[in-house]
Design a protein around this motif. Structure first.
Motif, short mmCIF file in Angstrom:
data_model
loop_
_atom_site.label_atom_id
_atom_site.label_comp_id
_atom_site.label_asym_id
_atom_site.label_seq_id
_atom_site.Cartn_x
_atom_site.Cartn_y
_atom_site.Cartn_z
N TYR A 77 48.06 37.63 48.22
CA TYR A 77 47.13 38.08 47.18
C TYR A 77 47.75 37.95 45.80
CZ TYR A 77 44.68 41.34 44.14
OH TYR A 77 44.04 41.91 43.08
N LYS A 81 40.01 29.43 49.32
CA LYS A 81 41.38 28.99 49.07
C LYS A 81 41.96 28.46 50.38
CE LYS A 81 42.01 30.95 44.92
NZ LYS A 81 42.65 30.42 43.74
N HIS A 88 40.34 34.06 36.37
CA HIS A 88 41.16 34.10 35.17
C HIS A 88 42.18 32.97 35.16
CE1 HIS A 88 39.35 37.99 34.75
NE2 HIS A 88 39.79 38.32 35.93
N ALA A 89 42.26 32.27 34.05
CA ALA A 89 43.20 31.17 33.94
C ALA A 89 44.63 31.69 34.02
CB ALA A 89 43.00 30.42 32.64
N VAL A 90 44.90 32.73 33.29
CA VAL A 90 46.19 33.40 33.41
C VAL A 90 45.93 34.89 33.48
CG1 VAL A 90 47.74 31.77 32.30
CG2 VAL A 90 46.34 33.28 30.92
N GLY A 91 46.99 35.63 33.72
CA GLY A 91 46.83 37.08 33.77
C GLY A 91 47.07 37.60 35.15
N PRO A 92 47.44 38.84 35.22
CA PRO A 92 47.83 39.42 36.51
C PRO A 92 46.64 39.68 37.40
CG PRO A 92 47.91 41.08 34.78
CD PRO A 92 47.58 39.79 34.11
N GLN A 93 46.88 39.68 38.70
CA GLN A 93 45.88 40.13 39.66
C GLN A 93 45.67 41.62 39.45
OE1 GLN A 93 44.24 37.87 41.07
NE2 GLN A 93 44.98 37.60 43.15
N PRO A 94 44.43 42.08 39.54
CA PRO A 94 44.22 43.52 39.46
C PRO A 94 45.01 44.23 40.57
CG PRO A 94 42.14 42.33 39.45
CD PRO A 94 43.20 41.34 39.75
N LEU A 137 37.88 37.59 40.79
CA LEU A 137 39.32 37.68 41.07
C LEU A 137 40.08 36.42 40.70
CD1 LEU A 137 40.13 39.42 44.44
CD2 LEU A 137 40.91 39.97 42.14
N MET A 138 39.56 35.27 41.11
CA MET A 138 40.31 34.03 40.94
C MET A 138 39.82 33.23 39.73
SD MET A 138 42.38 34.39 43.41
CE MET A 138 42.45 35.62 44.71
N SER A 187 53.07 44.66 36.80
CA SER A 187 51.65 44.41 36.94
C SER A 187 51.41 43.05 37.58
CB SER A 187 50.97 44.48 35.58
OG SER A 187 51.51 43.50 34.73
N ARG A 188 52.46 42.25 37.72
CA ARG A 188 52.30 40.92 38.32
C ARG A 188 53.65 40.39 38.77
NH1 ARG A 188 50.88 36.58 33.83
NH2 ARG A 188 50.93 35.36 35.72
N GLY A 224 46.61 34.67 42.80
CA GLY A 224 45.87 34.95 41.57
C GLY A 224 46.48 34.25 40.38
N GLY A 225 45.87 34.48 39.25
CA GLY A 225 46.45 33.93 38.03
C GLY A 225 46.06 32.50 37.77
N GLY A 226 45.74 31.76 38.81
CA GLY A 226 45.23 30.42 38.60
C GLY A 226 46.26 29.37 38.24
N GLU A 227 47.49 29.81 37.94
CA GLU A 227 48.49 28.83 37.53
C GLU A 227 48.83 27.85 38.64
OE1 GLU A 227 51.43 31.09 34.52
OE2 GLU A 227 50.89 32.13 36.35
#
Lengths: 182, 317
Positions: free
Chosen positions: B305, B51, A76-82, A73-74, B6-7, B309-312
């Motif tokens: 949640y 986290k 991915h450097a970028v991209g949406p959460q599923p 889940l965590m 989607s985000r 996510g995304g990590g940014e």
């Protein structure tokens, strides 16, 4: 894009699996089906109706979304959460034989997540696994109890399962993963 | 109308003003899935394991902080509560310094409440962690707006086309501001009602009907949302007495009868019984006030949640 299972083949495999479930559990007492979202859910529903035909007994069914249990889940450097979808398990898992149902068994990571999720719902007597296709390349020590078709694949390939309920047709095909699926 | 993103575009949730309809739908849909977690024997999922989420509250709060904390724990995040008395904080530099010091601990998200409008925006620009606004001054309280919308949608199946009456202290209420932004975006017909002294100017520009007559606001409404009289934010006499306020604006069973038979009664809490709402109404069958509390946890889980996510917003440490 070779087709490896057509509608007939899918249907016969599921009928065989339904019989195997009855044989293995000596009936369907205390058996419940849980489909993994997305395509495990319609497969579980079909098995429930096959089990009803074979034994005359209603088998409870549920739907499991494993998103919140994924191990990537965590990452991915970028991209949406599923997208998280609803889990619906309207019965107690305690002391039941839970038959977990998914379309494709690949790395095993989805099933690992599903096992963790199921344990949070109670303490099943056993958990058994049904997959329509086992394509190999496991990354975890996980094995299916009931397999529709063993399908040796290379990592460059993608197995695509389509079902009437979600895609309008029952069909399993192999596609090249590198985008040239013309 | 019903498109879903989607985000979320940003690393922060600062206000409803920054969200478009598809992002709002994403949060509400995700909250539906999160709500199911609370019905399990083990009300916890491993999603945010490892986290850290810091709840940084510069203003007293029990309800919102508790709700966030439960949401964080149900997602397996490590939580840290920091309550800082207003008196010890000099605005501006010190706020940023506080946040930067906390950021050195590498949190994924900071949930911030502050008495000054815009404090969260300031932090969001400075910090790499995601900032969730848990109420800033009289500006916004986005998660409250989202949980109210979630509750209406859950009860009514939709929000577009509903008549929603919002009655009370409109001037000081960040809940009101987040709600009108959110509910008008989703197509509701908002009727705002309160004493003229507690009515902000320019409501019509936001597409909101403003009235000082409760009966007009409540007439045929699908939902009635009461707002708390915020005595702590009032400097000066906005109305003669609490008793008079109740007589003119309090939600009584008689007034509720003007609304649709299946209308729901909402209140963000904490309630002043006998001031803005009669006990018979607050405890009546149409009341969804406690559902709002339950739904608040699910909505906050969804926000955490989606932002984690995304990590940014990962601070490399």
């Amino acid at each position: 894009m070779p087709i490896v299972m057509d509608a007939d083949r899918v249907s016969r495999s599921l009928t065989r699996i339904a019989h195997e479930i009855v044989e293995h559990n000596l009936g369907v007492d205390h058996v419940a089906l849980v489909g993994v979202r997305t395509r495990g859910v319609p497969i579980a529903r079909r098995l429930a109706s096959l089990l009803l035909t074979i034994t005359g007994r209603e088998v409870p069914g549920g739907a499991l979304d494993i998103t919140l249990y994924r191990d990537d889940l965590m990452k991915h450097a970028v991209g949406p959460q599923p997208i998280v979808r609803r889990t619906e398990i309207p019965f107690s898992l305690d002391d039941r034989h839970i038959v977990l149902v998914d379309d494709v068994l690949f790395t095993g990571r989805t099933i690992r997540a599903a096992l963790d999720a199921l344990i949070d719902f109670g303490r099943p007597r056993t958990i058994q696994l049904v997959v329509l296709v086992d394509r190999g390349h496991r990354e975890l020590p996980i094995k299916a109890d009931y397999v529709g078709k063993n399908l040796p694949t290379s990592l460059a390939e993608t197995v695509r399962v389509r079902l009437a309920e979600t895609d309008g047709i029952d069909e399993v095909s192999i596609e090249r993963a590198e985008g040239d699926q013309a | 109308m019903s498109e879903t993103a989607s985000r979320l575009r940003g690393k922060d949730l600062l206000g409803i003003a920054d969200l478009d309809v598809s992002e709002i739908n994403l949060i509400l849909d995700t909250a539906e899935a999160m709500k199911e977690v609370a019905s399990r024997p083990i009300k916890k999922v491993p999603t945010l394991r490892g986290k850290t989420v810091i709840n940084l509250f510069f203003e007293p709060s029990t309800r919102t902080r508790t709700s966030f904390e439960i949401a964080e724990k149900r997602l397996s995040a490590d939580t840290l509560n920091i309550a800082i008395a207003m008196s010890s904080v000099v605005k501006g530099e010190t706020l940023i310094d506080t946040a930067l010091n906390l950021e050195a601990i590498a949190p994924a998200i900071m949930v911030v409440r502050h008495a000054s409008s815009g404090a969260c925006h300031l932090l969001a620009r400075t910090c790499r962690a995601g900032i969730v606004n848990a109420g800033d001054g009289t500006h916004e309280h986005p998660t409250q707006g989202l949980l109210d919308a979630f509750t209406i949608r859950e009860r009514k199946g939709r929000i577009a086309g509903l008549k929603i009456a919002i009655v009370g202290d409109l001037l000081h209420s960040r809940v009101f501001r987040s709600n009108i932004l959110l509910l008008t975006k989703l197509g509701a017909d908002i009727w705002a009602c309160g004493p003229p002294t507690l009515m902000p100017p320019g409501l019509d520009r936001l597409g909101v009907h403003a009235t000082t007559r409760v009966d007009e606001a409540v007439d045929g409404a699908d939902a009635i949302m009461m707002l708390r009289i915020q005595l702590e934010r009032m400097q000066g006499g906005f109305f003669p007495s609490l008793r008079e306020y109740f007589t003119v604006f309090g939600m009584t069973p008689e007034r509720v009868r003007l609304a649709k038979p299946d209308a729901i009664i909402m209140h963000p809490g904490p309630m002043n019984r006998g001031v803005e709402i009669a006990s018979e109404v607050a405890d009546g069958p149409a009341s969804v006030i406690l559902d709002q509390v339950t739904n608040g946890v699910a909505v906050r889980m969804a926000v955490l949640y989606l932002l984690a996510g995304g990590g940014e917003n990962e601070v490399a440490a």
